[in-house]
Design a protein around this motif. Structure first.
Motif, mmCIF file in Angstrom:
data_model
loop_
_atom_site.group_PDB
_atom_site.id
_atom_site.type_symbol
_atom_site.label_atom_id
_atom_site.label_comp_id
_atom_site.label_asym_id
_atom_site.label_seq_id
_atom_site.Cartn_x
_atom_site.Cartn_y
_atom_site.Cartn_z
ATOM 1 N N ALA A 58 0.802 -1.229 0.000
ATOM 2 C CA ALA A 58 0.000 0.000 0.000
ATOM 3 C C ALA A 58 0.835 1.279 0.000
ATOM 4 O O ALA A 58 0.520 2.224 -0.719
ATOM 5 C CB ALA A 58 -0.945 -0.009 1.204
ATOM 6 N N VAL A 59 1.892 1.324 0.788
ATOM 7 C CA VAL A 59 2.683 2.558 0.886
ATOM 8 C C VAL A 59 3.395 2.876 -0.430
ATOM 9 O O VAL A 59 3.280 3.999 -0.946
ATOM 10 C CB VAL A 59 3.677 2.472 2.070
ATOM 11 N N PRO A 60 4.163 1.939 -1.034
ATOM 12 C CA PRO A 60 4.780 2.256 -2.331
ATOM 13 C C PRO A 60 3.756 2.595 -3.416
ATOM 14 O O PRO A 60 4.007 3.460 -4.258
ATOM 15 C CB PRO A 60 5.536 0.969 -2.677
ATOM 16 N N PHE A 97 -3.414 2.348 2.542
ATOM 17 C CA PHE A 97 -3.336 3.113 1.289
ATOM 18 C C PHE A 97 -4.051 4.449 1.421
ATOM 19 O O PHE A 97 -3.519 5.490 0.996
ATOM 20 C CB PHE A 97 -3.947 2.306 0.146
ATOM 21 N N ALA A 98 -5.251 4.442 1.998
ATOM 22 C CA ALA A 98 -6.046 5.669 2.092
ATOM 23 C C ALA A 98 -5.313 6.732 2.899
ATOM 24 O O ALA A 98 -5.250 7.903 2.487
ATOM 25 C CB ALA A 98 -7.404 5.363 2.719
ATOM 26 N N ASN A 99 -4.762 6.362 4.029
ATOM 27 C CA ASN A 99 -4.074 7.341 4.873
ATOM 28 C C ASN A 99 -2.756 7.797 4.255
ATOM 29 O O ASN A 99 -2.415 8.985 4.318
ATOM 30 C CB ASN A 99 -3.828 6.752 6.263
ATOM 31 N N THR A 100 -2.025 6.872 3.654
ATOM 32 C CA THR A 100 -0.755 7.248 3.011
ATOM 33 C C THR A 100 -1.015 8.174 1.831
ATOM 34 O O THR A 100 -0.344 9.212 1.665
ATOM 35 C CB THR A 100 -0.001 5.994 2.532
ATOM 36 N N TYR A 101 -1.981 7.827 1.022
ATOM 37 C CA TYR A 101 -2.316 8.627 -0.164
ATOM 38 C C TYR A 101 -2.808 10.013 0.239
ATOM 39 O O TYR A 101 -2.407 11.039 -0.340
ATOM 40 C CB TYR A 101 -3.376 7.895 -0.988
ATOM 41 N N ALA A 102 -3.675 10.049 1.263
ATOM 42 C CA ALA A 102 -4.197 11.343 1.736
ATOM 43 C C ALA A 102 -3.079 12.193 2.323
ATOM 44 O O ALA A 102 -3.012 13.405 2.090
ATOM 45 C CB ALA A 102 -5.295 11.112 2.770
ATOM 46 N N MET A 136 0.002 10.581 9.398
ATOM 47 C CA MET A 136 -1.175 9.957 8.779
ATOM 48 C C MET A 136 -0.867 8.530 8.345
ATOM 49 O O MET A 136 -1.720 7.640 8.449
ATOM 50 C CB MET A 136 -1.658 10.776 7.590
ATOM 51 N N ILE A 137 0.353 8.307 7.848
ATOM 52 C CA ILE A 137 0.732 6.951 7.435
ATOM 53 C C ILE A 137 0.672 6.005 8.628
ATOM 54 O O ILE A 137 0.117 4.905 8.549
ATOM 55 C CB ILE A 137 2.145 6.942 6.808
ATOM 56 N N LEU A 138 1.246 6.448 9.756
ATOM 57 C CA LEU A 138 1.245 5.606 10.954
ATOM 58 C C LEU A 138 -0.168 5.405 11.504
ATOM 59 O O LEU A 138 -0.479 4.349 12.067
ATOM 60 C CB LEU A 138 2.150 6.215 12.023
ATOM 61 N N THR A 139 -1.020 6.399 11.339
ATOM 62 C CA THR A 139 -2.423 6.239 11.750
ATOM 63 C C THR A 139 -3.095 5.139 10.939
ATOM 64 O O THR A 139 -3.815 4.293 11.479
ATOM 65 C CB THR A 139 -3.193 7.561 11.571
ATOM 66 N N GLY A 140 -2.843 5.151 9.624
ATOM 67 C CA GLY A 140 -3.401 4.103 8.776
ATOM 68 C C GLY A 140 -2.857 2.729 9.132
ATOM 69 O O GLY A 140 -3.604 1.740 9.161
ATOM 70 N N ILE A 141 -1.563 2.669 9.415
ATOM 71 C CA ILE A 141 -0.959 1.393 9.805
ATOM 72 C C ILE A 141 -1.540 0.908 11.128
ATOM 73 O O ILE A 141 -1.830 -0.281 11.301
ATOM 74 C CB ILE A 141 0.575 1.534 9.906
ATOM 75 N N ARG A 142 -1.722 1.846 12.063
ATOM 76 C CA ARG A 142 -2.297 1.470 13.368
ATOM 77 C C ARG A 142 -3.708 0.917 13.195
ATOM 78 O O ARG A 142 -4.063 -0.113 13.795
ATOM 79 C CB ARG A 142 -2.318 2.690 14.292
#
Length: 512
Positions: free
Chosen positions: A37-39, A97-102, A137-143
């Motif tokens: 998702a991140v890449p 993906f949603a949090n990383t993209y946002a 935000m990325i870490l929030t999505g991962i959490r």
């Protein structure tokens, strides 16, 4: 809380193993989801239309019930941890993906314009500006993904993936609240701990966070390598069992007999592996080598046949053995003496009041309230067939989950229910099993089922397993089930004690 603590102490080894399985499945699924998702979000920073499309696809995946996804994956990748991990990855993609993209696409445009004005490279801009700013935000999505993965991973037990869900399912099936509480509380605690750790990671500088991730991967790789080397040092065979106490007793017997006869062989047990279809597919795909199956189940659920099921146990076994060999290249070893077949059960007081001795006697009392397991209520070898065969018609019939019907019978809420001849509740509540005087119910004798290829390459193991041929009476198995399910003794101890008392173990195993 004391019963829960006692259950934890008694089953600490198995619980720790299930906790490790749960962590492993969750960790692998989370890492794969992050690596996808991140890449992907980074690649699509400047491709907004495709990014929105991917976001919609991942959102749609989240709406599909998890059991449906598992069902779709089984024909493709089999059973066990692989389909469980794939399903968890699919569910985790959306929040990551949603949090990383946002996070990457909502950075202040003025900052990006300033970076372009200074002529910095895209690599510098990505790793020094965009990712650091989007990291919260990325870490929030991962959490969010990790918490969801840990909770959903309990479903892995349905397809033989192990984990803490095993105790939740076991608790539901056997009405064991201690197992249910242990599984649910540990899964919830694991999710909370993981969430808290990720919150702490949000405060760690990016370069240290990178070193920490590399360290985690290194330790995980070393652990995996050590574990692989351990299994390579001696031959290992895998024995699995269905949900419940009785299958666990049987597979522990298999283990003790094999290791007693051949100490050089390591037996790996997978108790509470799942239902019949999962175990059979696991045997076909070589994920497991042996599991105990019943003649009636083979003839009704596994093989294809137009013939009626013989009511003589020997004929039923011979038919099952022949069909398994011809249709699936499976070897069905000789069965034990006892039968774990369907039974019609009443309270002792009810039997005395109405002079009930056989199922046929019930035809005179249609007003008695009955409660049956949903499967028994629908299957041809259950209540529908029983009605026709015995001309039995109850005026008031309910369906009730297996764990609840005995309790309802004991409390007098119903007068008649179905069961299995080796159920420990029969002993616990001092119930009466009505005699099937006309032999309606098909035979259900248990025996080890293996692939023919495995049987040919392991003749000594087959010889060891055949020691149980014609052994163990219905009363003996009912007593052992009572010890495990009601008295909450460990299945391994109950099995080992029985084998020692009846001379199956020539010498005491050095591992005990």
């Amino acid at each position: 809380m004391q019963p829960v603590i006692n259950y934890l102490n008694t089953n600490s080894g198995e619980i720790i193993n299930s906790l490790g399985q749960h962590l492993t499945i969750s960790f692998i699924a989370a890492i794969i989801a992050i690596l996808i998702a991140v890449p992907l979000a980074i690649i699509l920073i400047n491709h907004r239309k495709i990014g929105e499309l991917v976001l919609q696809i991942t959102s749609v995946i989240q709406t599909i019930p998890s059991l449906a996804i598992l069902g779709l994956l089984i024909p493709l990748v089999g059973i066990g941890t692989i389909p469980a991990i794939i399903a968890l990855v699919l569910y985790a993609l959306m929040p990551v993906f949603a949090n990383t993209y946002a996070g990457l696409t909502n950075i202040d445009p003025l900052l990006m314009e300033a970076a372009d004005a200074f002529g910095v490279s895209w690599r510098f801009k990505l790793f020094k500006i965009q990712i650091p700013l989007a990291l919260p935000m990325i870490l929030t999505g991962i959490r969010q993904a990790v918490v969801m993965i840990i909770g959903t991973a309990t479903l892995a037990a349905l397809i033989g993936g192990g984990g803490l869900g095993t105790y939740i399912l076991l608790g539901i099936q056997t009405n064991n609240n201690n197992a249910l509480i242990v599984g649910a509380v540990l899964a919830a605690a694991l999710a909370l701990i993981a969430s808290g750790l990720i919150r702490l990671l949000a405060k760690v500088p990016l370069k240290y966070l990178t070193f920490a991730i590399i360290g985690i991967f290194t330790l995980a790789g070393i652990g995996w390598g050590v574990k692989s080397l351990e299994f390579q040092q001696q031959e290992t065979i895998t024995i699995a069992g269905k949900m419940g106490g009785e299958p666990e007793i049987l597979i522990n017997m298999y283990k003790d007999i094999i290791e007693n006869d051949q100490p050089q062989i390591k037996v790996k047990l997978k108790p509470n592996f799942g239902g019949t279809s999962f175990l059979f597919k696991g045997l076909q795909s070589q994920k497991i080598d042996v599991y105990p199956e019943f003649t009636g189940t083979v003839l009704q659920s596994l093989v294809k046949t137009d013939k009626a099921i013989p009511h003589r146990p020997r004929l039923a076994y011979q038919q099952a053995q022949k069909l398994l060999q011809s249709q699936y290249k499976m070897t069905y070893l000789a069965p034990m003496q006892y039968q774990n077949g369907y039974a019609v059960v009443v309270r002792r007081s009810t039997a005395a009041k109405y002079h009930l001795h056989t199922i046929a006697d019930l035809t005179q009392f249609p007003a008695l309230k009955a409660a049956f397991d949903p499967d028994f209520y629908q299957q041809s070898d259950g209540y529908p067939g029983l009605k026709k065969f015995y001309h039995l018609h109850f005026q008031n019939v309910k369906t009730m989950e297996p764990a609840l019907r005995y309790e309802a019978l004991a409390k007098g809420k119903v007068a008649v229910t179905d069961g299995y001849t080796t159920d420990p509740q029969i002993k616990k509540y001092k119930l009466v099993v009505l005699n099937d005087s006309r032999s309606f119910f098909p035979p259900y004798q248990g025996a080890p089922l293996v692939r023919t290829e495995f049987a040919r390459s392991h003749p000594q193991i087959i010889k060891s397993l055949n020691k149980l041929q014609g052994q163990i009476t219905t009363k003996q198995m009912q007593t052992m089930n009572y010890q495990v399910t009601v008295q909450h003794k460990k299945a391994s101890q109950v099995a080992h004690q029985f084998l020692q008392q009846h001379g199956f173990l020539v010498q005491k195993s050095s591992k005990r």
